[in-house]
Scaffold this motif. Structure first.
Motif, PDB file in Angstrom:
ATOM      1  N   VAL A  75       0.813  -1.135  -0.146  1.00 22.32           N
ATOM      2  CA  VAL A  75      -0.121  -0.150  -0.125  1.00 22.32           C
ATOM      3  C   VAL A  75       0.842   1.340  -0.083  1.00 22.32           C
ATOM      4  N   TYR A  76       0.297   2.269  -0.595  1.00 17.60           N
ATOM      5  CA  TYR A  76       0.818   3.847  -0.288  1.00 17.60           C
ATOM      6  C   TYR A  76       0.040   4.163   0.757  1.00 17.60           C
ATOM      7  N   PHE A  77       0.679   4.825   1.856  1.00 20.66           N
ATOM      8  CA  PHE A  77      -0.026   5.331   2.882  1.00 20.66           C
ATOM      9  C   PHE A  77       0.636   6.637   3.201  1.00 20.66           C
ATOM     10  N   PRO A 100      -3.861   0.728  -2.032  1.00 14.59           N
ATOM     11  CA  PRO A 100      -3.231  -0.214  -2.599  1.00 14.59           C
ATOM     12  C   PRO A 100      -2.407   0.070  -3.714  1.00 14.59           C
ATOM     13  N   VAL A 101      -1.397  -0.696  -3.818  1.00 16.22           N
ATOM     14  CA  VAL A 101      -0.310  -0.468  -4.820  1.00 16.22           C
ATOM     15  C   VAL A 101      -0.139  -1.732  -5.997  1.00 16.22           C
ATOM     16  N   PRO A 102      -0.348  -1.542  -6.868  1.00 18.20           N
ATOM     17  CA  PRO A 102      -0.017  -2.859  -7.980  1.00 18.20           C
ATOM     18  C   PRO A 102       1.350  -3.620  -7.503  1.00 18.20           C
ATOM     19  N   ALA A 105       4.898  -2.589  -8.947  1.00 18.97           N
ATOM     20  CA  ALA A 105       5.337  -1.288  -8.855  1.00 18.97           C
ATOM     21  C   ALA A 105       6.500  -1.511  -8.073  1.00 18.97           C
ATOM     22  N   ASP A 106       7.668  -0.384  -8.243  1.00 23.47           N
ATOM     23  CA  ASP A 106       8.731  -0.478  -7.482  1.00 23.47           C
ATOM     24  C   ASP A 106       8.474   0.438  -6.305  1.00 23.47           C
ATOM     25  N   ILE A 277      -1.525   7.102  -8.463  1.00 27.17           N
ATOM     26  CA  ILE A 277      -0.641   5.897  -8.060  1.00 27.17           C
ATOM     27  C   ILE A 277      -0.692   4.962  -9.037  1.00 27.17           C
ATOM     28  N   ASN A 278      -1.736   4.459  -9.859  1.00 31.36           N
ATOM     29  CA  ASN A 278      -1.803   3.721 -10.995  1.00 31.36           C
ATOM     30  C   ASN A 278      -0.744   4.131 -11.995  1.00 31.36           C
ATOM     31  N   LEU A 279      -0.937   5.323 -12.296  1.00 29.59           N
ATOM     32  CA  LEU A 279      -0.228   6.021 -13.309  1.00 29.59           C
ATOM     33  C   LEU A 279       1.227   6.003 -13.002  1.00 29.59           C
ATOM     34  N   ILE A 280       1.607   6.382 -11.799  1.00 34.96           N
ATOM     35  CA  ILE A 280       2.972   6.190 -11.199  1.00 34.96           C
ATOM     36  C   ILE A 280       3.803   4.568 -11.524  1.00 34.96           C
ATOM     37  N   ALA A 281       2.761   3.903 -10.847  1.00 35.01           N
ATOM     38  CA  ALA A 281       3.023   2.424 -10.887  1.00 35.01           C
ATOM     39  C   ALA A 281       3.619   2.163 -12.425  1.00 35.01           C
ATOM     40  N   LYS A 282       2.784   2.464 -13.664  1.00 33.83           N
ATOM     41  CA  LYS A 282       2.775   2.201 -14.799  1.00 33.83           C
ATOM     42  C   LYS A 282       4.023   2.978 -15.500  1.00 33.83           C
ATOM     43  N   GLY A 283       4.627   3.711 -14.923  1.00 33.61           N
ATOM     44  CA  GLY A 283       5.934   4.631 -15.454  1.00 33.61           C
ATOM     45  C   GLY A 283       5.666   6.189 -15.681  1.00 33.61           C
ATOM     46  N   HIS A 284       4.316   6.582 -15.517  1.00 36.21           N
ATOM     47  CA  HIS A 284       4.115   8.059 -15.717  1.00 36.21           C
ATOM     48  C   HIS A 284       4.470   9.022 -14.281  1.00 36.21           C
TER      49      HIS A 284
END
Length: 313
Positions: A75-77, A100-102, A105-106, A277-284
């Motif tokens: 998770v991001y918190f 939740p974080v995928p 994700a790093d 967060i989903n965009l960041i996890a995908k590299g954006h």
């Protein structure tokens, strides 16, 4: 007991020490921290200089991070306990203050990128509103948050993005439509006059005298002083105060807003952040990270790096 970056005095940098492990209440969740970043907000709170610093040491600094729940979910918190920040092996958060974080994700990249990307993401979504077809000026565009503000503005529909910053090498590398170096010379004033009529929104990460020396020339150069200009104060890297003549408000259609902790409700952050967060996890909207072990926090706290500093327990 656990290991943590501990602030025992606002006059000293955090030290790597033993501290009592957190014990969650009925409304709190225990987080096993995987990565937590250090930014200007974290440093200001650790020094007791931020407007939200209300608790006296000993405290653990850190405002957000990526961690793992007991069930394995990443998770991001946001840190919600006044004593237990994120720079520790374990910490606490409100059960409603995590997302939740995928699994792909790093953790270090997410921990480093959410806070700077969030600054413009929330400012636009919750303070400005729809920017489709508008021109956004990013003041302080060569910092981590400012550079992401250029990308976020484009993603959210800005017609044109104008970047102002001091680091001309970084400025030239930005995917903005116009780049203006913050030189404050005659060429700078001419450049401001040329774009004055096109600007609809300013995302300001600097404030102080620098912002004043952009705001007044921008307003006075506009052919139509009734044209709306929304100025959002997000950061204050170059000063906490700005002198604004009363006539500047009466003779122009200027709206001044702030965007930051306290001005936007936590539940609103949590509503808007999953998409980011989903965009960041995908590299954006990623920032480059400089990952270091939490055990080195004292010697690395003032480290000079162009990347976002991240500590891992």
């Amino acid at each position: 007991m656990m290991k943590a970056a501990l602030v025992e005095s606002f006059k000293e940098d955090p030290q790597y020490k033993d501290f009592a492990a957190p014990k969650p209440t009925d409304t709190q969740v225990l987080i096993n921290v995987k990565a937590a970043s250090v930014n200007q907000l974290v440093k200001a709170k650790a020094a007791g200089t931020h407007y939200s610093s209300h608790v006296q040491p000993p405290i653990i600094p850190g405002v957000d991070g990526v961690g793992q729940l007991d069930n394995g979910q990443m998770v991001y918190f946001m840190a919600t306990d006044p004593v237990y920040g994120t720079l520790a092996e374990q910490t606490l958060t409100d059960s409603r203050a995590m997302i939740p974080v995928p699994e792909y994700a790093d953790p270090a990249v997410v921990a480093a990128s959410v806070n700077p990307a969030m600054s413009s993401w929330m400012a636009i979504k919750e303070r400005v509103g729809d920017i489709q077809g508008k021109t956004v000026l990013v003041l302080g565009a060569t910092g981590h948050a400012g550079s992401l503000a250029v990308a976020v503005s484009k993603y959210l529909g800005a017609k044109q993005v104008i970047a102002l910053g001091r680091n001309q090498t970084k400025l030239a590398a930005l995917d903005s439509d116009v780049q203006i170096p913050l030189t404050m010379d005659a060429a700078f004033k001419t450049a401001i006059a040329k774009i004055a009529d096109s600007v609809d929104v300013v995302l300001d990460y600097l404030w102080g005298d620098v912002s004043q020396n952009v705001m007044m020339p921008l307003l006075t150069a506009r052919a139509d002083h009734s044209q709306a200009l929304t100025w959002v104060e997000i950061g204050s890297i170059t000063g906490s105060d700005l002198v604004l003549p009363a006539a500047a408000l009466r003779s122009t259609n200027l709206t001044l807003l702030g965007s930051g902790q306290g001005g936007i409700a936590t539940k609103t952050f949590l509503k808007d952040l999953p998409e980011l967060i989903n965009l960041i996890a995908k590299g954006h909207f990623n920032v480059a990270v400089d990952v270091r072990p939490l055990a080195n926090v004292q010697e690395d706290w003032q480290a000079k790096t162009d990347k976002r500093l991240v500590f891992e327990p």
